[in-house]
Design a protein around this motif. Structure first.
Motif, PDB file in Angstrom:
ATOM      1  N   LEU A 163       0.818  -1.066  -0.050  1.00  0.00           N
ATOM      2  CA  LEU A 163       0.336   0.060   0.128  1.00  0.00           C
ATOM      3  C   LEU A 163       0.801   0.867   0.212  1.00  0.00           C
ATOM      4  O   LEU A 163       1.847   1.656   0.942  1.00  0.00           O
ATOM      5  CB  LEU A 163      -1.061   0.162   1.125  1.00  0.00           C
ATOM      6  N   VAL A 164       0.584   2.357  -0.460  1.00  0.00           N
ATOM      7  CA  VAL A 164       1.106   3.596  -0.822  1.00  0.00           C
ATOM      8  C   VAL A 164       0.361   4.295  -1.084  1.00  0.00           C
ATOM      9  O   VAL A 164      -0.260   4.692  -1.565  1.00  0.00           O
ATOM     10  CB  VAL A 164       2.302   3.345  -2.425  1.00  0.00           C
ATOM     11  N   VAL A 165       0.978   5.246   0.296  1.00  0.00           N
ATOM     12  CA  VAL A 165       0.524   6.729   0.434  1.00  0.00           C
ATOM     13  C   VAL A 165       1.248   8.199   0.067  1.00  0.00           C
ATOM     14  O   VAL A 165       2.465   7.906   0.529  1.00  0.00           O
ATOM     15  CB  VAL A 165       0.035   6.254   1.732  1.00  0.00           C
ATOM     16  N   VAL A 166       0.748   8.529  -0.578  1.00  0.00           N
ATOM     17  CA  VAL A 166       1.586   9.857  -0.888  1.00  0.00           C
ATOM     18  C   VAL A 166       0.962  10.984  -0.170  1.00  0.00           C
ATOM     19  O   VAL A 166       0.154  10.852   0.185  1.00  0.00           O
ATOM     20  CB  VAL A 166       1.096  10.366  -2.450  1.00  0.00           C
ATOM     21  N   VAL A 167       2.603  10.839   1.166  1.00  0.00           N
ATOM     22  CA  VAL A 167       2.280  12.780   1.942  1.00  0.00           C
ATOM     23  C   VAL A 167       3.354  13.818   1.707  1.00  0.00           C
ATOM     24  O   VAL A 167       4.382  13.558   0.909  1.00  0.00           O
ATOM     25  CB  VAL A 167       2.350  12.132   3.131  1.00  0.00           C
ATOM     26  N   ASP A 168       3.461  14.695   1.718  1.00  0.00           N
ATOM     27  CA  ASP A 168       3.930  15.978   2.325  1.00  0.00           C
ATOM     28  C   ASP A 168       5.186  15.892   2.553  1.00  0.00           C
ATOM     29  O   ASP A 168       6.261  16.327   2.383  1.00  0.00           O
ATOM     30  CB  ASP A 168       2.463  17.369   2.447  1.00  0.00           C
ATOM     31  N   ASP A 169       5.098  15.170   3.844  1.00  0.00           N
ATOM     32  CA  ASP A 169       6.298  14.936   4.752  1.00  0.00           C
ATOM     33  C   ASP A 169       6.398  14.356   5.145  1.00  0.00           C
ATOM     34  O   ASP A 169       5.446  13.162   5.857  1.00  0.00           O
ATOM     35  CB  ASP A 169       6.432  16.222   5.707  1.00  0.00           C
ATOM     36  N   VAL A 170       7.105  12.681   5.097  1.00  0.00           N
ATOM     37  CA  VAL A 170       7.355  11.570   5.352  1.00  0.00           C
ATOM     38  C   VAL A 170       7.441  11.611   7.160  1.00  0.00           C
ATOM     39  O   VAL A 170       7.504  10.363   7.266  1.00  0.00           O
ATOM     40  CB  VAL A 170       7.802  10.228   4.733  1.00  0.00           C
ATOM     41  N   ILE A 195       4.609   8.100   0.608  1.00  0.00           N
ATOM     42  CA  ILE A 195       5.844   8.408   0.057  1.00  0.00           C
ATOM     43  C   ILE A 195       5.616   9.701  -0.271  1.00  0.00           C
ATOM     44  O   ILE A 195       4.841  10.614   0.071  1.00  0.00           O
ATOM     45  CB  ILE A 195       6.631   8.184  -1.396  1.00  0.00           C
ATOM     46  N   ALA A 196       6.651  11.010  -0.553  1.00  0.00           N
ATOM     47  CA  ALA A 196       6.492  12.554  -0.627  1.00  0.00           C
ATOM     48  C   ALA A 196       7.608  12.760  -1.917  1.00  0.00           C
ATOM     49  O   ALA A 196       8.724  12.045  -1.979  1.00  0.00           O
ATOM     50  CB  ALA A 196       7.076  13.283   0.930  1.00  0.00           C
ATOM     51  N   VAL A 197       7.421  13.772  -2.866  1.00  0.00           N
ATOM     52  CA  VAL A 197       7.984  13.576  -3.901  1.00  0.00           C
ATOM     53  C   VAL A 197       9.407  14.970  -3.353  1.00  0.00           C
ATOM     54  O   VAL A 197       8.800  15.704  -2.903  1.00  0.00           O
ATOM     55  CB  VAL A 197       6.946  14.426  -4.901  1.00  0.00           C
ATOM     56  N   ALA A 198      10.612  14.219  -3.617  1.00  0.00           N
ATOM     57  CA  ALA A 198      11.427  15.343  -3.575  1.00  0.00           C
ATOM     58  C   ALA A 198      11.534  16.545  -4.239  1.00  0.00           C
ATOM     59  O   ALA A 198      10.906  16.508  -5.332  1.00  0.00           O
ATOM     60  CB  ALA A 198      12.710  14.999  -3.145  1.00  0.00           C
ATOM     61  N   ARG A 207      10.051   6.428   3.487  1.00  0.00           N
ATOM     62  CA  ARG A 207       9.812   5.509   4.851  1.00  0.00           C
ATOM     63  C   ARG A 207       8.100   4.126   4.878  1.00  0.00           C
ATOM     64  O   ARG A 207       7.466   4.513   4.338  1.00  0.00           O
ATOM     65  CB  ARG A 207       9.370   6.840   6.002  1.00  0.00           C
ATOM     66  N   VAL A 208       8.596   2.876   5.388  1.00  0.00           N
ATOM     67  CA  VAL A 208       8.345   1.978   4.830  1.00  0.00           C
ATOM     68  C   VAL A 208       8.120   1.051   6.939  1.00  0.00           C
ATOM     69  O   VAL A 208       8.484   0.816   7.174  1.00  0.00           O
ATOM     70  CB  VAL A 208       9.291   0.709   4.112  1.00  0.00           C
ATOM     71  N   TRP A 209       6.925  -0.018   6.953  1.00  0.00           N
ATOM     72  CA  TRP A 209       6.135   0.088   7.559  1.00  0.00           C
ATOM     73  C   TRP A 209       6.174  -1.644   6.787  1.00  0.00           C
ATOM     74  O   TRP A 209       5.835  -1.144   6.079  1.00  0.00           O
ATOM     75  CB  TRP A 209       4.963   0.330   8.722  1.00  0.00           C
ATOM     76  N   GLU A 210       7.470  -2.448   7.028  1.00  0.00           N
ATOM     77  CA  GLU A 210       7.286  -4.295   6.680  1.00  0.00           C
ATOM     78  C   GLU A 210       6.486  -5.434   7.047  1.00  0.00           C
ATOM     79  O   GLU A 210       6.091  -5.163   8.238  1.00  0.00           O
ATOM     80  CB  GLU A 210       8.631  -4.203   6.537  1.00  0.00           C
ATOM     81  N   ARG A 211       5.271  -5.386   6.400  1.00  0.00           N
ATOM     82  CA  ARG A 211       4.608  -6.440   7.057  1.00  0.00           C
ATOM     83  C   ARG A 211       5.793  -7.795   7.447  1.00  0.00           C
ATOM     84  O   ARG A 211       6.671  -7.893   7.027  1.00  0.00           O
ATOM     85  CB  ARG A 211       3.676  -7.128   5.987  1.00  0.00           C
TER      86      ARG A 211
END
Length: 275
Positions: A163-170, A195-198, A207-211
Motif C-alpha cells: 500500500l503506497v500513500v502520498v504525503v507532504d512530509d514522510v 512517500i513524498a516527492v522531493a 518510509r516503510v512499515w514492513e509486514r
C-alpha cells in the motif's frame, strides 16, 4: 550452521546457503530466535538459499543458481524481498569467490535475475535485480480508504503486496502507529510505504512499515512499488531515485519489468549451534 549477515540500505538479513551447510531446514521458531535483536543475532529476516534441482532452468537455457526461501523476523514466510534477494546474491558470490557475475534465483514470486559487482575486499557490492511484472494489489478496505481520505493511495503487487500513500512530509508520519494499523486491516497483511516527492527531479522520499518486521530502514520491493505508482501518477519519470533512512536505491522502469539497483554490505560470517 554457518550463516552470513548482510544489509541492503540498513535492511538486514541472515543468509544460510545449502551449498555451504548441506541441506537446511529453518523453522519459524528458529527464525524468531536468530532474528531477535537482543537474544539472537538480529535481523529483519532470514533467507535460506537452497540447492536447486539439477534440471532447473529459466526457460532460456540458463540454469537456476539458487532457490530462495524468506522468513520475516516474526517467522512468517514472505514471497519476495528486493533487498533480501540482493543480499543473497552477495552471499552467493562470496561463497563461490565470484566478483562480477549473474545469477538466476527461484523465489516464491517467480524467477529473478541478479547481477553482482563485488569490491576487492568482498565487503561491499552493487547488486541489481529484475523484479518481475507489477500487478494489481488487494482491494483497499473501506475503513482504510476513510482513514486516508484525500491522500492519494493505491495497492500493487511486486511479488508481495504494498500500500503506497502520498504525503507532504514522510518525516511527519507516526510510522509505528499508522503502519501497524494499516497492515492489520488487510487479511493477509501488507507492506505500507509513505512517500513524498522531493525537490530533486525524479526523486522520492520513502518510509516503510514492513509486514512481519515493522519499521525498517529500507524496503526494496517497497521502493519498486512506490516508483511504479509515482510514475503512473505522473510524479516521476522512468529512472527514479528513492531516498530511505538507510540510503538510496535506484529503480529503472523502462524495461518489461522494473530493475532495482543498490548496495549490499557484508556484516559478518557467524557459526551458530544447530537448533
Amino acid at each position: 550452521m554457518r550463516l552470513s549477515k548482510h544489509h541492503g540500505l540498513g535492511n538486514d538479513f541472515l543468509i544460510v546457503l545449502e551449498e555451504v551447510n548441506g541441506p537446511v531446514t529453518v523453522t519459524a521458531e528458529r527464525t524468531r530466535e536468530l532474528c531477535d535483536r537482543r537474544r539472537g543475532i538480529g535481523a529483519d529476516g532470514l533467507i535460506v538459499g537452497a540447492v536447486p534441482a539439477k534440471d532447473s532452468s529459466d526457460g532460456d537455457g540458463h540454469p537456476v543458481d539458487v532457490v530462495m526461501t524468506l522468513r520475516n523476523a516474526d517467522g512468517g514466510v514472505a514471497e519476495m524481498s528486493g533487498n533480501g534477494i540482493r543480499c543473497l546474491g552477495q552471499a552467493l558470490a562470496q561463497a563461490r569467490d565470484e566478483h562480477q557475475t549473474d545469477y538466476v534465483v527461484a523465489t516464491d514470486a517467480g524467477l529473478r535475475r541478479l547481477t553482482v559487482h563485488d569490491d576487492a575486499q568482498r565487503r561491499l557490492a552493487t547488486v541489481s535485480v529484475t523484479m518481475g511484472a507489477v500487478a494489481g494489489g488487494p482491494a483497499v478496505p473501506p475503513d482504510v480508504a476513510e482513514r486516508l481520505g484525500a491522500r492519494r493511495h493505491a495497492t500493487v503487487d511486486v511479488g508481495n503486496p504494498h500500500l503506497v500513500v502520498v504525503v507532504d512530509d514522510v518525516g511527519a508520519v507516526d510510522l509505528g502507529h499508522e503502519g501497524a494499523w494499516l497492515e492489520a486491516r488487510f487479511a493477509d497483511g501488507i507492506n505500507v510505504e509513505f512517500i513524498a516527492v522531493a525537490e530533486a527531479p525524479d526523486t522520492l522520499g520513502l518510509r516503510v512499515w514492513e509486514r512481519g518486521a515493522g519499521v525498517t530502514e529500507a524496503c526494496g520491493t517497497g521502493a519498486v512499488a512506490a516508483a511504479h505508482l509515482a510514475h503512473a501518477w505522473g510524479l516521476v519519470g522512468t529512472e527514479v531515485r528513492v531516498e530511505m533512512p538507510g540510503g538510496v536505491a535506484e529503480v529503472v522502469l523502462a524495461g518489461e519489468e522494473p530493475l532495482l539497483v543498490g548496495p549490499t554490505q557484508h556484516v559478518a560470517t557467524i557459526e551458530v549451534p544447530d537448533a
